[in-house]
Design a protein around this motif. Sequence first.
Motif, PDB file in Angstrom:
ATOM      1  N   THR A 186       0.849  -1.199   0.000  1.00 25.32           N
ATOM      2  CA  THR A 186       0.000   0.000   0.000  1.00 25.32           C
ATOM      3  C   THR A 186       0.884   1.248   0.000  1.00 25.32           C
ATOM      4  N   GLY A 187       1.914   1.226  -0.875  1.00 26.73           N
ATOM      5  CA  GLY A 187       2.728   2.421  -1.089  1.00 26.73           C
ATOM      6  C   GLY A 187       2.083   3.268  -2.171  1.00 26.73           C
ATOM      7  N   SER A 188       2.864   4.201  -2.659  1.00 33.69           N
ATOM      8  CA  SER A 188       2.359   5.154  -3.643  1.00 33.69           C
ATOM      9  C   SER A 188       1.772   4.469  -4.887  1.00 33.69           C
ATOM     10  N   SER A 189       2.470   3.446  -5.383  1.00 31.73           N
ATOM     11  CA  SER A 189       2.001   2.768  -6.602  1.00 31.73           C
ATOM     12  C   SER A 189       0.643   2.119  -6.352  1.00 31.73           C
TER      13      SER A 189
ATOM     14  N   ARG B  44       0.719  -3.972   4.875  1.00 38.43           N
ATOM     15  CA  ARG B  44       1.621  -4.158   6.018  1.00 38.43           C
ATOM     16  C   ARG B  44       1.698  -2.881   6.852  1.00 38.43           C
ATOM     17  N   THR B  45       1.881  -1.744   6.172  1.00 44.66           N
ATOM     18  CA  THR B  45       1.929  -0.462   6.896  1.00 44.66           C
ATOM     19  C   THR B  45       0.963   0.513   6.240  1.00 44.66           C
TER      20      THR B  45
ATOM     21  N   LYS C  12       7.923   8.651   5.352  1.00 46.56           N
ATOM     22  CA  LYS C  12       7.934   7.957   4.068  1.00 46.56           C
ATOM     23  C   LYS C  12       7.371   8.962   3.081  1.00 46.56           C
ATOM     24  N   ARG C  13       7.652   8.816   1.813  1.00 41.99           N
ATOM     25  CA  ARG C  13       7.147   9.789   0.855  1.00 41.99           C
ATOM     26  C   ARG C  13       5.623   9.855   0.937  1.00 41.99           C
TER      27      ARG C  13
ATOM     28  N   GLY D 247       7.293  -2.128  -4.433  1.00 39.03           N
ATOM     29  CA  GLY D 247       8.320  -1.100  -4.482  1.00 39.03           C
ATOM     30  C   GLY D 247       9.634  -1.506  -5.119  1.00 39.03           C
TER      31      GLY D 247
HETATM   32  P1  NA7 Z   1       6.826   1.612  -1.756  1.00 37.74           P
HETATM   33  O1  NA7 Z   1       6.453   2.960  -1.384  1.00 37.74           O
HETATM   34  O2  NA7 Z   1       8.151   1.080  -1.305  1.00 37.74           O
HETATM   35  O3  NA7 Z   1       5.669   0.632  -1.272  1.00 37.74           O
HETATM   36  C1  NA7 Z   1       5.825  -0.748  -1.256  1.00 37.74           C
HETATM   37  C2  NA7 Z   1       4.693  -1.351  -0.487  1.00 37.74           C
HETATM   38  O4  NA7 Z   1       4.850  -2.767  -0.479  1.00 37.74           O
HETATM   39  C3  NA7 Z   1       4.661  -0.908   0.972  1.00 37.74           C
HETATM   40  O5  NA7 Z   1       3.331  -0.771   1.361  1.00 37.74           O
HETATM   41  C4  NA7 Z   1       5.337  -2.083   1.675  1.00 37.74           C
HETATM   42  O6  NA7 Z   1       4.996  -2.202   3.025  1.00 37.74           O
HETATM   43  C5  NA7 Z   1       4.801  -3.226   0.866  1.00 37.74           C
HETATM   44  N1  NA7 Z   1       5.607  -4.438   0.993  1.00 37.74           N
HETATM   45  C6  NA7 Z   1       6.879  -4.620   0.629  1.00 37.74           C
HETATM   46  N2  NA7 Z   1       7.282  -5.879   0.916  1.00 37.74           N
HETATM   47  C7  NA7 Z   1       6.226  -6.475   1.485  1.00 37.74           C
HETATM   48  C8  NA7 Z   1       6.007  -7.769   2.020  1.00 37.74           C
HETATM   49  N3  NA7 Z   1       6.984  -8.681   2.013  1.00 37.74           N
HETATM   50  N4  NA7 Z   1       4.796  -8.055   2.530  1.00 37.74           N
HETATM   51  C9  NA7 Z   1       3.821  -7.128   2.538  1.00 37.74           C
HETATM   52  N5  NA7 Z   1       3.954  -5.882   2.055  1.00 37.74           N
HETATM   53  C10 NA7 Z   1       5.148  -5.570   1.547  1.00 37.74           C
HETATM   54  O7  NA7 Z   1       6.827   1.419  -3.350  1.00 37.74           O
HETATM   55  P2  NA7 Z   1       5.876   2.099  -4.407  1.00 37.74           P
HETATM   56  O8  NA7 Z   1       6.142   1.464  -5.723  1.00 37.74           O
HETATM   57  O9  NA7 Z   1       4.479   2.139  -3.945  1.00 37.74           O
HETATM   58  O10 NA7 Z   1       6.363   3.597  -4.443  1.00 37.74           O
HETATM   59  C11 NA7 Z   1       7.731   3.916  -4.637  1.00 37.74           C
HETATM   60  C12 NA7 Z   1       7.860   5.365  -4.986  1.00 37.74           C
HETATM   61  O11 NA7 Z   1       7.422   5.553  -6.329  1.00 37.74           O
HETATM   62  C13 NA7 Z   1       7.019   6.311  -4.199  1.00 37.74           C
HETATM   63  O12 NA7 Z   1       7.559   6.669  -2.977  1.00 37.74           O
HETATM   64  C14 NA7 Z   1       6.902   7.489  -5.122  1.00 37.74           C
HETATM   65  O13 NA7 Z   1       8.075   8.251  -5.068  1.00 37.74           O
HETATM   66  C15 NA7 Z   1       6.831   6.842  -6.462  1.00 37.74           C
HETATM   67  P3  NA7 Z   1       5.868  -1.453   4.164  1.00 37.74           P
HETATM   68  O14 NA7 Z   1       5.484   0.005   4.055  1.00 37.74           O
HETATM   69  O15 NA7 Z   1       7.323  -1.652   3.812  1.00 37.74           O
HETATM   70  O16 NA7 Z   1       5.493  -2.087   5.434  1.00 37.74           O
END
Ligand code: NA7
Length: 529
Positions: A181-184, A204-205, A324-325, A376
């Motif tokens: 649940t990051g930006s993408s 996760r977060t 975080k961004r 990510g």
């Molecule tokens: P991000 O912001 O790194 O988000 C990745 C998401 O994937 C984040 O919610 C992570 O949770 C989740 N994640 C990663 N590994 C796992 C595992 N093993 N299990 C569950 N969830 C996981 O990447 P984005 O592509 O969304 O964005 C990147 C940048 O692109 C953004 O900041 C903008 O600048 C444009 P976590 O938060 O680590 O607990």
Amino acid sequence: MRELDVLIVGAGFAGMYMLHRLRKEGFSVKCFEKGAGVGGTWYWNRYPGARCDVESMEYSYSWSEELQQEWEWSERYSGQPEILRYANHVADRFDLRRDIEFETEVLSAHFHATAQRWIVKTRHSETLKCQYLIMATGCLSSTNHPHFDGLEDFNGRTLHTGEWPHNEVNLENEKVGIIGTGSSAIQAIPHIAEECGHLTVFQRTPNFSIPARNQPLSAEEVNGIKAEYQEFRSLNRLMPAALGAKFMGATQSALDVEDERRRQEFENRWEYGGFSFLGAYNDLGLKLEANKLAAQFVREKVSSIVCDPETAKKLSPHNVIGCKRLCLDTNYYETYNRDNVELVDVNTSPIERFTADGIKTSDSVYQFDTVIFATGFDAMTGTLLRVDIRGLNGQTLKEKWYAGPITYLGLMTSGFPNLFMISGPGSPSVLTNMIISIEQHVDWITDCINSIKGKKASLIEPTPDAEQEWVQYVNAVADQTLYPTCNSWYLGANIPGKPRVFMPHVGFPNYVARCDDVVANDYQGFVIQ
Ligand code: NA7
């Protein structure tokens, strides 16, 4: 064996401008690009809803007045297809393609000390020699594929937002799972939910997200900016993130304002949308007490938008806002009010494994046609370290950076002569409007290479002392902010085993001043010979 003055790796916005500059200066230069087209990040990230979080009139090249006058952006924030069209337009308009070799992946680059040349090998087994090697490989270009037991047993389709297929992906009537649940994900989820049969989001977060308030750009607004485009650019360059002069730059602390007025200010910024929210007060990124006020406001917004209290609670972000961004969205929280969307908190219901049909968590079994990884990137260093780069005495970049990246100005690292990085770790890069940071690096590198030529020298590298001091300085600056307080990809914390080091330099204008000082003091901290 082909021999060049300069090889550039990557044909995103960094590589394209670098190519343009060096070619104009008369160097023999080529650009190798792994993909089949230009655009870098915007070539690969084609997931539904992909959109820039920096406003279009700012997220574009400023180095050609003609280009910035003639190009017409249609929306406040550009979607991926429009940015890719822009990248292609630039490539055509400045005739860049004749020096870009597509589908050409660089596998290794070894410095040959006697010849004073980099020997570069590609996946096509070509070997070439160059005096300068410039890595324009981007900060978010190595996707993160976390390990999940049983993934190989899954019979459905898997996709990654950062490697989205180039042909149409039809999710109609499908049962879809998305991890992350990051930006993408926050951009993609509202679109996928509308298209698919049922969507399960594995979180996760919980992240902080602010409405982007994207809308068509009015002719009036565009003409106003174009009438004074250089001035507009100059003002933005003075901002810490090289963006948003119209809404950043507050001079007041959030703690010095009475509750009602502060609430109204947050409300105004929420309505205005985008990163302006973090510009409401001058200490939101610096003082925890101030930050908590902004974070609480967003949590209340989440509860007011999401109808189911249990889901709203799960979506409520609990860490520091902006650490975080910050994510910008269109209807993200609203999407959880749909009947076909379900949220799973993997902290309370961990994913145990993939099965042939889907995913098994500690308390449920889910069937999926498609699982999307929105997990990510191995940011900032991932792509640099995937190439087998070896400097003096055969030392690999991986060995040198085993405890974290060490650079001087985010541009070079000692022991690796004539190797430049554009927006490398230790430079402002991802904390800024990337295009403006890229332009500053490209201009600096061009001047540097010209200067070496002018001195009739052939090699440049930083001293170990200069880069040690730089790394400490970058971390000391970050430590004055709230950035290091959470597990962000700025710190490498999203990749198991990656050293925890704050990588980007906070503050664009200070950084530019340091780079200019270094040049004014005859490349202080570098050895040129
Ligand atoms: P991000 O912001 O790194 O988000 C990745 C998401 O994937 C984040 O919610 C992570 O949770 C989740 N994640 C990663 N590994 C796992 C595992 N093993 N299990 C569950 N969830 C996981 O990447 P984005 O592509 O969304 O964005 C990147 C940048 O692109 C953004 O900041 C903008 O600048 C444009 P976590 O938060 O680590 O607990």
